[in-house]
Design a protein around this motif. Structure first.
Motif, short mmCIF file in Angstrom:
data_model
loop_
_atom_site.label_atom_id
_atom_site.label_comp_id
_atom_site.label_asym_id
_atom_site.label_seq_id
_atom_site.Cartn_x
_atom_site.Cartn_y
_atom_site.Cartn_z
N VAL A 329 0.82 -1.22 0.00
CA VAL A 329 0.00 0.00 0.00
C VAL A 329 0.85 1.27 0.00
N LYS A 330 2.16 1.12 -0.11
CA LYS A 330 3.04 2.29 0.06
C LYS A 330 2.80 3.36 -1.01
N ASP A 331 2.35 2.94 -2.22
CA ASP A 331 2.11 3.93 -3.27
C ASP A 331 0.84 4.75 -3.03
N LEU A 332 0.06 4.36 -2.02
CA LEU A 332 -1.07 5.21 -1.61
C LEU A 332 -0.59 6.39 -0.77
N GLY A 333 0.68 6.29 -0.32
CA GLY A 333 1.22 7.35 0.52
C GLY A 333 0.86 7.21 1.99
N ILE A 334 0.35 6.03 2.37
CA ILE A 334 0.02 5.78 3.78
C ILE A 334 0.63 4.44 4.19
N THR A 335 0.69 4.20 5.49
CA THR A 335 1.30 2.97 5.99
C THR A 335 0.30 1.82 6.02
N GLY A 336 0.84 0.62 6.07
CA GLY A 336 -0.01 -0.55 6.22
C GLY A 336 -0.83 -0.49 7.49
N PHE A 337 -0.24 0.06 8.55
CA PHE A 337 -0.97 0.15 9.82
C PHE A 337 -2.16 1.08 9.69
#
Length: 490
Positions: A329-337
């Motif tokens: 999910v890093k390309d969403l600009g947010i963390t997995g958490f």
């Protein structure tokens, strides 16, 4: 006996049907002495077989009756010479494996990304770990397995090693070439121990990685409760005769196991084995198809990436389990958490794991297309929300933990004279406790390692986003326990 039989579960049902007057533990006496609300929720059927090792029900510590029959059927199903049931989870089975081959000062070759139970066993046994660096995936920010070449090199440098421990598959479902690793270790007459916590199902379908027993390993600790359909905390330890003594394994697992063994857990292993052996291939086929459908749809969502067979090809990524959905999910600009929290709060979805860059979802025979589409549609909504939330989104840069130097054996460090210092001031000191993010429970630091600036930063980053950093006595991670240093007298 037939794989359709369940000697342990059936024996418990027959005993409960007799409805004997019980002057033995457990004290709730078939539920009549337990809290009424709890009894109503759990049900009298479950409470009626919550029993203890009385004569007719055999004894896990010295099985000769229905438990032995159930274990023998499991050995046949999993391709082992002996199978031992564990009510201490796979952690107990892993500790048994290590302690069955290692004593004080014995060397054991292990990947650095092992579960904390392996390191606990090393502390208990007094063994000395020889670490192999796992292959790092810098795109995903996760560790894979170990390579054949690294195992060969480690055995050449340490011919006195008492065992090689391999993770098959990893938490994320990636497998190395286990069969080749076993061949290499056996050519040095060294047993192979397999942490198969995430592979209870792989033995029962040809489209999944080879199981430990199929690859010829000597022992494998397998979490039937994770992906095989038994109850939480129930696992098995599979053993092949030759380089390992089954009698010694029985002695050690008994030492590590409660004498008040749960018959509910044991019975759930018996019925899970039956289902895997008789229906496993069909059930797992359906599960793989469902997971592949989900993978395809997730990969059609912009800025999301669900790992598939394209990850294969390196020496440490020999095969993979498609029922594990690693979703970057890093390309969403947010963390997995953050994604984990969003899914929980907005859609009542719980995932298996999140880290700085990914979420991990497992698909099992317990899932249907309905649950699959709930997750897929939620992820589409999340991607849309992230797209419109910011005009410019910077993809996260992958940060990976360092592998520190081991200055003392874990046992010596764990039992050494220590002092507590500020976490911020600990760089360069020798740590005396574990630090890990759980799940997955892979230590960032183990007792005896030299604390590095890079890993302090990595821990800070995990704490900053809210991930569960565990291990130190100070659960706020403001202080850390290190080996006491004595200054020269002037």
């Amino acid at each position: 006996m037939s794989q359709y039989e369940t000697p342990l579960f059936s024996g418990l049902l027959a005993h409960a049907k007799k409805n004997p007057v019980q002057f033995h533990i457990p004290g709730h006496k078939k539920g009549t002495g337990i809290d009424p609300e709890f009894r109503s929720f759990i049900g009298d059927n479950a409470l009626s077989i919550d029993l203890i090792n009385i004569g007719p029900l055999d004894d896990l510590h010295s099985p000769k009756g229905i438990i032995k029959q159930a274990q023998d059927l499991a050995a046949e199903a999993f391709g082992a010479d002996h199978t031992f049931f564990s009510v201490q989870g796979t952690s107990g089975a892993i500790m048994t494996m290590v302690m069955a081959v290692c004593g004080p000062d014995d060397k054991i070759i292990v990947p650095r990304n092992v579960h904390k139970s392996v390191m606990s066993a090393i502390v208990f046994s007094g063994a000395v770990p020889v670490f192999i660096h796992p292959e790092i995936d810098e795109k995903l920010g996760i560790s894979h397995g170990i390579t054949n070449d690294a195992v060969e090199k480690a055995l050449q440098q340490h011919p006195d090693a008492k065992g090689v421990l391999v993770i098959n598959p990893t938490y994320f479902g990636i497998s190395a070439d286990l069969k080749k690793i076993v061949e290499i270790a056996h050519s040095h007459n060294v047993p192979v121990l397999v942490d198969e916590a995430h592979g209870a199902h792989i033995h029962f379908h040809d489209g999944l990685p080879l199981s430990a027993m199929q690859a010829g390993a000597d022992m494998a600790a397998t979490s039937v409760h994770k992906l095989g359909g038994s109850m939480t905390q129930s696992s098995i330890l599979n053993v092949k005769e030759g380089r390992v003594s089954a009698k010694r394994v029985q002695s050690i697992i008994s030492m590590l196991t409660t004498t008040s063994t749960s018959y509910l857990l044991l019975a759930s292993l018996d019925v899970a084995r039956k289902r895997l052996a008789t229906e496993g291939k069909e059930l797992i086929e359906q599960t793989i198809n469902l997971a592949q459908m989900m993978r395809k749809q997730i990969n059609e969502v912009e800025h999301l990436y669900c790992v598939g067979e394209e990850i294969l090809g390196s020496k440490a990524t020999f095969d993979y389990d498609p029922t594990k959905l690693i979703i970057s999910v890093k390309d969403l600009g947010i963390t997995g958490f953050e994604v984990e929290k969003w899914l929980r709060e907005r859609h009542n979805i719980e995932v298996e794991l999140s880290d700085l860059y990914n979420i991990l979802c497992i698909v099992t025979p317990g899932d249907t297309k309905k649950e699959a589409m709930i997750l897929v549609n939620a992820l589409k909504e999340l991607a849309d929300e992230c797209e419109h939330r910011a005009e410019k989104r910077e993809p996260l840069q992958v940060l990976l933990p360092d592998i520190p130097l081991l200055a003392l054996t874990p046992r010596d460090a764990f039992y050494a004279e220590t002092e507590t210092i500020l976490f911020e001031e600990s760089e360069g000191r020798i740590i005396a406790e574990f630090v890990m993010v759980y799940p997955p429970g892979i230590p960032i630091f183990i007792p005896g390692e030299i604390i590095t600036k890079e890993n302090l930063h990595y821990i800070h980053k995990n704490l900053e986003v809210g991930l569960p950093v565990q291990g130190p006595e100070d659960d706020e991670i403001k202080t850390i326990r290190v080996i006491k240093e004595y200054k020269a007298i002037q």
